[in-house]
Design a protein around this motif. Structure first.
Motif, PDB file in Angstrom:
ATOM      1  N   GLU A  81       0.226  -1.246   0.098  1.00  0.00           N
ATOM      2  CA  GLU A  81       0.204   0.058  -0.071  1.00  0.00           C
ATOM      3  C   GLU A  81       1.013   1.520  -0.253  1.00  0.00           C
ATOM      4  O   GLU A  81       0.644   1.766  -0.874  1.00  0.00           O
ATOM      5  CB  GLU A  81      -1.218   0.216   1.245  1.00  0.00           C
ATOM      6  N   LEU A  82       2.030   0.582   0.612  1.00  0.00           N
ATOM      7  CA  LEU A  82       2.762   2.574   0.779  1.00  0.00           C
ATOM      8  C   LEU A  82       3.592   2.847  -0.694  1.00  0.00           C
ATOM      9  O   LEU A  82       3.156   3.900  -1.186  1.00  0.00           O
ATOM     10  CB  LEU A  82       4.088   1.658   2.169  1.00  0.00           C
ATOM     11  N   GLN A  83       3.963   1.314  -1.417  1.00  0.00           N
ATOM     12  CA  GLN A  83       4.729   2.122  -2.254  1.00  0.00           C
ATOM     13  C   GLN A  83       3.270   2.247  -3.473  1.00  0.00           C
ATOM     14  O   GLN A  83       4.229   3.624  -4.386  1.00  0.00           O
ATOM     15  CB  GLN A  83       4.928   0.377  -2.721  1.00  0.00           C
TER      16      GLN A  83
ATOM     17  N   ASN B 197       4.615  24.944  -6.072  1.00  0.00           N
ATOM     18  CA  ASN B 197       5.057  24.587  -4.682  1.00  0.00           C
ATOM     19  C   ASN B 197       4.312  24.385  -3.675  1.00  0.00           C
ATOM     20  O   ASN B 197       5.041  23.332  -2.477  1.00  0.00           O
ATOM     21  CB  ASN B 197       5.591  26.153  -4.468  1.00  0.00           C
ATOM     22  N   ASP B 198       3.447  24.376  -3.589  1.00  0.00           N
ATOM     23  CA  ASP B 198       2.514  24.139  -2.308  1.00  0.00           C
ATOM     24  C   ASP B 198       2.557  22.613  -3.291  1.00  0.00           C
ATOM     25  O   ASP B 198       2.776  21.728  -1.507  1.00  0.00           O
ATOM     26  CB  ASP B 198       1.485  24.918  -3.052  1.00  0.00           C
ATOM     27  N   HIS B 199       2.428  22.197  -3.893  1.00  0.00           N
ATOM     28  CA  HIS B 199       2.001  20.322  -4.821  1.00  0.00           C
ATOM     29  C   HIS B 199       2.667  19.970  -4.049  1.00  0.00           C
ATOM     30  O   HIS B 199       2.690  18.381  -3.594  1.00  0.00           O
ATOM     31  CB  HIS B 199       1.116  20.596  -6.199  1.00  0.00           C
ATOM     32  N   SER B 200       4.141  20.569  -4.344  1.00  0.00           N
ATOM     33  CA  SER B 200       5.372  19.970  -4.125  1.00  0.00           C
ATOM     34  C   SER B 200       5.393  19.763  -2.626  1.00  0.00           C
ATOM     35  O   SER B 200       6.019  18.261  -2.241  1.00  0.00           O
ATOM     36  CB  SER B 200       6.121  20.452  -4.619  1.00  0.00           C
ATOM     37  N   LYS B 201       5.267  20.695  -2.161  1.00  0.00           N
ATOM     38  CA  LYS B 201       5.042  20.200  -0.640  1.00  0.00           C
ATOM     39  C   LYS B 201       4.868  19.601   0.195  1.00  0.00           C
ATOM     40  O   LYS B 201       5.633  18.978   0.589  1.00  0.00           O
ATOM     41  CB  LYS B 201       5.344  21.565   0.356  1.00  0.00           C
ATOM     42  N   HIS B 202       3.625  19.249  -0.284  1.00  0.00           N
ATOM     43  CA  HIS B 202       2.544  18.563   0.316  1.00  0.00           C
ATOM     44  C   HIS B 202       2.839  17.267   0.406  1.00  0.00           C
ATOM     45  O   HIS B 202       3.468  16.254   0.851  1.00  0.00           O
ATOM     46  CB  HIS B 202       1.031  18.440  -0.923  1.00  0.00           C
ATOM     47  N   VAL B 203       3.098  16.900  -0.964  1.00  0.00           N
ATOM     48  CA  VAL B 203       3.583  15.546  -1.704  1.00  0.00           C
ATOM     49  C   VAL B 203       4.819  14.943  -0.406  1.00  0.00           C
ATOM     50  O   VAL B 203       4.860  14.235  -0.940  1.00  0.00           O
ATOM     51  CB  VAL B 203       4.619  15.705  -3.523  1.00  0.00           C
ATOM     52  N   HIS B 204       5.856  16.205  -0.841  1.00  0.00           N
ATOM     53  CA  HIS B 204       7.299  16.107   0.146  1.00  0.00           C
ATOM     54  C   HIS B 204       6.405  15.694   1.490  1.00  0.00           C
ATOM     55  O   HIS B 204       6.933  14.714   1.798  1.00  0.00           O
ATOM     56  CB  HIS B 204       7.765  16.913   0.048  1.00  0.00           C
ATOM     57  N   ASP B 205       5.309  16.567   2.144  1.00  0.00           N
ATOM     58  CA  ASP B 205       4.938  15.817   3.195  1.00  0.00           C
ATOM     59  C   ASP B 205       4.560  14.609   3.673  1.00  0.00           C
ATOM     60  O   ASP B 205       5.777  13.603   4.920  1.00  0.00           O
ATOM     61  CB  ASP B 205       4.402  17.210   4.164  1.00  0.00           C
ATOM     62  N   LEU B 206       3.909  14.297   2.190  1.00  0.00           N
ATOM     63  CA  LEU B 206       3.370  13.028   2.600  1.00  0.00           C
ATOM     64  C   LEU B 206       4.010  11.832   2.291  1.00  0.00           C
ATOM     65  O   LEU B 206       4.275  10.885   2.686  1.00  0.00           O
ATOM     66  CB  LEU B 206       2.444  12.635   1.231  1.00  0.00           C
ATOM     67  N   GLU B 207       4.869  11.837   1.388  1.00  0.00           N
ATOM     68  CA  GLU B 207       6.061  11.146   1.466  1.00  0.00           C
ATOM     69  C   GLU B 207       7.320  11.013   2.485  1.00  0.00           C
ATOM     70  O   GLU B 207       7.361   9.638   2.864  1.00  0.00           O
ATOM     71  CB  GLU B 207       6.895  11.892   0.605  1.00  0.00           C
TER      72      GLU B 207
ATOM     73  N   SER C  66       7.925   7.694   7.396  1.00  0.00           N
ATOM     74  CA  SER C  66       8.378   6.875   8.733  1.00  0.00           C
ATOM     75  C   SER C  66       6.886   6.497   9.184  1.00  0.00           C
ATOM     76  O   SER C  66       7.690   5.211  10.134  1.00  0.00           O
ATOM     77  CB  SER C  66       7.872   8.431   9.768  1.00  0.00           C
ATOM     78  N   LEU C  67       5.818   6.598   8.252  1.00  0.00           N
ATOM     79  CA  LEU C  67       5.200   5.622   8.778  1.00  0.00           C
ATOM     80  C   LEU C  67       5.307   3.813   8.638  1.00  0.00           C
ATOM     81  O   LEU C  67       5.649   3.330   9.102  1.00  0.00           O
ATOM     82  CB  LEU C  67       4.260   5.247   8.134  1.00  0.00           C
ATOM     83  N   LYS C  68       6.598   3.436   7.529  1.00  0.00           N
ATOM     84  CA  LYS C  68       6.609   2.908   6.854  1.00  0.00           C
ATOM     85  C   LYS C  68       7.884   1.460   7.994  1.00  0.00           C
ATOM     86  O   LYS C  68       7.640   1.792   8.562  1.00  0.00           O
ATOM     87  CB  LYS C  68       7.848   3.059   5.421  1.00  0.00           C
ATOM     88  N   LYS C  69       8.774   3.215   8.787  1.00  0.00           N
ATOM     89  CA  LYS C  69      10.103   2.924   9.319  1.00  0.00           C
ATOM     90  C   LYS C  69       9.152   2.393  10.576  1.00  0.00           C
ATOM     91  O   LYS C  69      10.089   1.534  11.422  1.00  0.00           O
ATOM     92  CB  LYS C  69      10.945   4.104   9.812  1.00  0.00           C
ATOM     93  N   GLU C  70       8.054   2.603  11.573  1.00  0.00           N
ATOM     94  CA  GLU C  70       7.597   2.892  12.282  1.00  0.00           C
ATOM     95  C   GLU C  70       6.968   0.938  12.403  1.00  0.00           C
ATOM     96  O   GLU C  70       7.652   0.481  13.285  1.00  0.00           O
ATOM     97  CB  GLU C  70       5.974   3.728  12.707  1.00  0.00           C
TER      98      GLU C  70
END
Ligand SMILES: Nc1ncnc2c1ncn2[C@@H]1O[C@H](COP(=O)(O)OP(=O)(O)OP(=O)(O)O)[C@@H](O)[C@H]1O
Length: 696
Positions: A391-393, A433-443, A448-452
């Motif tokens: 799912e993450l992938q 820029n906004d979109h990219s930032k959003h994507v970056h945050d999501l990534e 971090s979820l993946k790591k957890e």
């Protein structure tokens, strides 16, 4: 015989690559050839066997040397043949699923074909002809997971490199310090390294491709793309396999190592940083060589003769399990066939032959017959985890796609980003820029979820396996400690024995020294005595000569006196006869008497007839005779006195000399006795007691 699961020796194979372009240009001849038969592969379908194979090296002086290895591959051997016959496929398909750790390690001179044989990233779900060991292992591993575990096993990838004696994580986004730590059972692991869960060979391929970009490679005179670091790729696999008796839980590790090549700095033409790399590469490999040699020499009872210096380099510490530890290990010795590289190739092969003696003690990380509930739980967990990763992938992919469609910055390459900004359509730079930032945050969130999730899984797994391994590990540790203690005690006893032997030897040496000193003393004394004796003999001789001279002198004297007496007697007789009968003077032919008369009396013939004169002459002669006799008597008296004195002196001297000679004889005799005793003592000291044979 086909390779089975019982063999514990490190399996060592050699691969001879074709002559390279440079070697051909140098007109170098092929000095190394495989002696293995051609039918082997055709008949067995590349089945790895335990029958050794030979490789021949033609050394420059025209002689030939042979090396025996578990398999030998030549320039015609395909990647598939090498993969199967070296035993790597068997390790992946069989050993891994029985809970054995397995290692495949390529070793050899720079440019000898290690990277070519090990391969790099996987490019698809199947392999192509030129793919090396790593892609083949990955594809086979996932195929087997499908077959044996119903597609249900957890695979984690880690990828490290050792560069200039530093461990670097090739999967980490940021460089961070990594430390080597030890587990309770003596195994080693790197704390802080990234373990990435992978679901397919393609996942591994992608990660390895990324990682390969970070690996240090450079062009040298020996190889246009020379690996300047040792690369260690590890796949941890855990899952459940169905067996005849039920379900078995296994966990194992597949370690694939592509070592940097040993190199002669002069030949590679390395300078500055490259030369430093070369020195570090050689240093690590040298210690690896030391470890291999220590592991291959066993004494009585199969004990290692010396301790392998695992701790002397990062490489050997990380390979501790693979060499002499808990792993099934295959070593691939890569060599160039060129006569130009003969020395390096012989080194590689020598090292390979000693590695064949290494015995590993691979144990199975397997829990037999787990309950159906536990098996189901593990399967559920694995499926869940796989689902989450998937799912993450997918989320990441979707977001990336969205970004791409939106002309956003999802392309990670810097150049592409700049290009995207410049050509961003419709939405404009701010929205982008906004979109990219959003994507970056999501990534970031996804990451971090993946790591957890991974950390939680890893914790559960670690605690479960820790409790499973703790007891046997402790037992192993105790057994090792007891063995070490026994060894130490044995050494202490040996030490004590040696100390006593040393003390004995010292005492022997001291008494030998004393005896030798005494002997030399005796010799000196004997020498002195001998000289004394000679002196005395000389004196005695001189005395005898003197004595002899005196005797002959006295004899001479007595003769003189005797002659004198005779003459006197004759004279006296003549005088008497003349006095009694003067007529005889005139007897013809009596001239001599007359002359004598004349000489004695000083008178003429005529006077002889005068009686008075004759009486006077007689008286004078009697007086003269008596005086002469007295004189001679006195002389004889005086001479016989001094003769007596001399004889007494000589007699005394001789008596003293005889006494001295007697004493010398006595001393010499006692010294000779001492001397013999001492000689016997020394002989006994050197060869043991001398047996005196007595008649029965
Ligand atoms: N069996 C082979 N068949 C054909 N080409 C080969 C073979 N082995 C190696 N080569 C070629 O030889 C060259 C050197 O090989 P490779 O890079 O694998 O050496 P290496 O041992 O990994 O060297 P280094 O230690 O410097 O990294 C490469 O161009 C490779 O393609």
């Amino acid at each position: 015989m086909v390779v089975d699961d019982e063999s514990s020796n490190v399996r060592v194979v050699a691969r001879i690559r074709p002559l390279s372009k440079t070697e051909l240009e140098r007109k170098s001849v092929e000095a190394i050839v495989s002696m293995s038969s051609l039918e082997k592969s055709l008949n067995t379908g590349y089945q790895p066997t335990t029958d050794p194979e030979l490789l021949q090296v033609k050394v420059p002086d025209g002689q030939k040397r042979w090396f025996e290895l578990d398999a030998v591959f030549d320039k015609n051997s395909s990647q598939e043949e090498v993969y199967i016959r070296c035993g790597a496929r068997h390790a992946v398909r069989e050993n891994i699923f029985k809970g054995f750790n397995c290692t495949v390690l390529a070793y050899g001179q720079t440019g000898a074909g290690k990277t070519f044989s090990m391969g790099t990233a996987v490019h698809g779900v199947t392999v192509t002809e030129n793919d090396g060991m790593i892609p083949r292992c990955c594809v086979d591993l996932f195929d087997c997971i499908k077959e044996k575990c119903d597609g249900n096993a957890k695979v984690e990838l880690s990828y490290l490199e050792i560069y200039n004696e530093e461990i670097r994580d090739l999967l980490a986004e940021e460089e961070k310090p990594l430390k080597i730590r030890e587990t309770l059972d003596g195994g080693v692991y790197v704390s802080g390294q990234e373990d990435r869960v992978v679901l397919s060979p393609i996942d591994i391929g992608k990660l390895m491709e990324e990682a390969a970009k970070k690996r240090v490679v450079a062009a040298t005179a020996m190889n246009a793309v020379s690996s300047r670091s040792h690369a260690i790729c590890t796949l941890k696999i855990s899952g459940v396999v169905e067996s005849a008796d039920g379900s078995d839980k296994f966990s194992s590790k597949l370690t694939l190592v592509d070592l940097a090549g040993s190199e002669r700095i002069k030949k590679t033409g390395a300078q500055g940083g490259r030369a430093k790399e070369g020195i570090n590469i050689n240093k690590g490999l040298f210690i690896l060589g030391q470890v291999v040699s220590a592991l291959s020499e066993r004494g009585k009872g199969g004990k290692l003769k010396r301790k392998p210096p695992f701790r002397d380099s990062k490489l050997t510490r990380l390979l501790q399990d693979s060499l002499g530890g808990n792993s099934r290990t295959i070593m691939l010795a890569c060599v160039s066939p060129a006569a130009y590289n003969i020395d390096e190739s012989i080194n590689t092969l020598r090292y390979a032959t000693s590695a064949r003696n290494i015995k590993n003690s691979a144990t199975r990380n397997l829990v037999k017959n787990i309950s159906p509930e536990e098996a189901a739980k593990l399967q559920r967990e694995n499926q869940l985890m796989k689902q989450q990763v998937k799912e993450l992938q997918e989320t990441v992919k979707r977001l990336m796609d969205q970004n791409t469609t939106a002309g956003s910055f999802a392309v990670s390459d810097d150049e592409a980003s700049v290009h995207s900004v410049a050509t961003a359509p419709l939405t404009g730079p701010e929205a982008a820029n906004d979109h990219s930032k959003h994507v970056h945050d999501l990534e970031k969130e996804v990451e971090s979820l993946k790591k957890e999730v991974l950390a939680a899984k890893s914790d559960v797994r670690k605690s479960a396996s820790a409790s499973a391994i703790e007891l046997p590990a402790l037992k192993v540790q105790i057994a090792q400690m007891t063995e070490e203690l026994e060894q130490a005690e044995g050494l202490a006893a040996e030490n004590e024995e040696l100390r006593l032997e040393l003390a004995d030897a010292k005492a022997d040496a001291e008494s030998a020294r004393l005896a030798a000193a005494k002997l030399s003393d005796i010799m000196d004394k004997l020498k002195e005595l001998k000289e004394d004796e000679i002196d005395k003999k000389r004196i005695e001789y001189n005395h005898m000569k003197k004595e002899e001279a005196w005797v002959s002198f006295v004899f001479q004297m007595l003769n003189n006196h005797k002659e004198q007496m005779t003459r006197l007697h004759e004279d006296f007789d003549l005088v008497l006869r003349i006095v009694e009968s003067p007529a005889m003077m005139s007897v013809p032919g009596n001239k001599p008497r007359r002359n004598l008369w004349n000489a004695i009396s000083g008178n003429s013939d005529e006077q002889v007839h005068d009686p008075e004169l004759r009486q006077q002459l007689l008286r004078d002669h009697v007086n003269f005779f008596c005086n002469k006799m007295r004189e001679i008597e006195n002389e004889i008296k005086a001479e016989s006195h001094s003769l007596k004195q001399i004889r007494d002196g000589i007699k005394k001297d001789r008596e003293k000399l005889q006494g001295d000679i007697g004493m010398t004889e006595f001393v010499r005799e006692s010294l000779r006795k001492d001397d013999t005793d001492l000689l016997q003592q020394l002989t006994e000291m050197l060869i043991g007691p001398i047996k005196v044979h007595t008649d029965p």
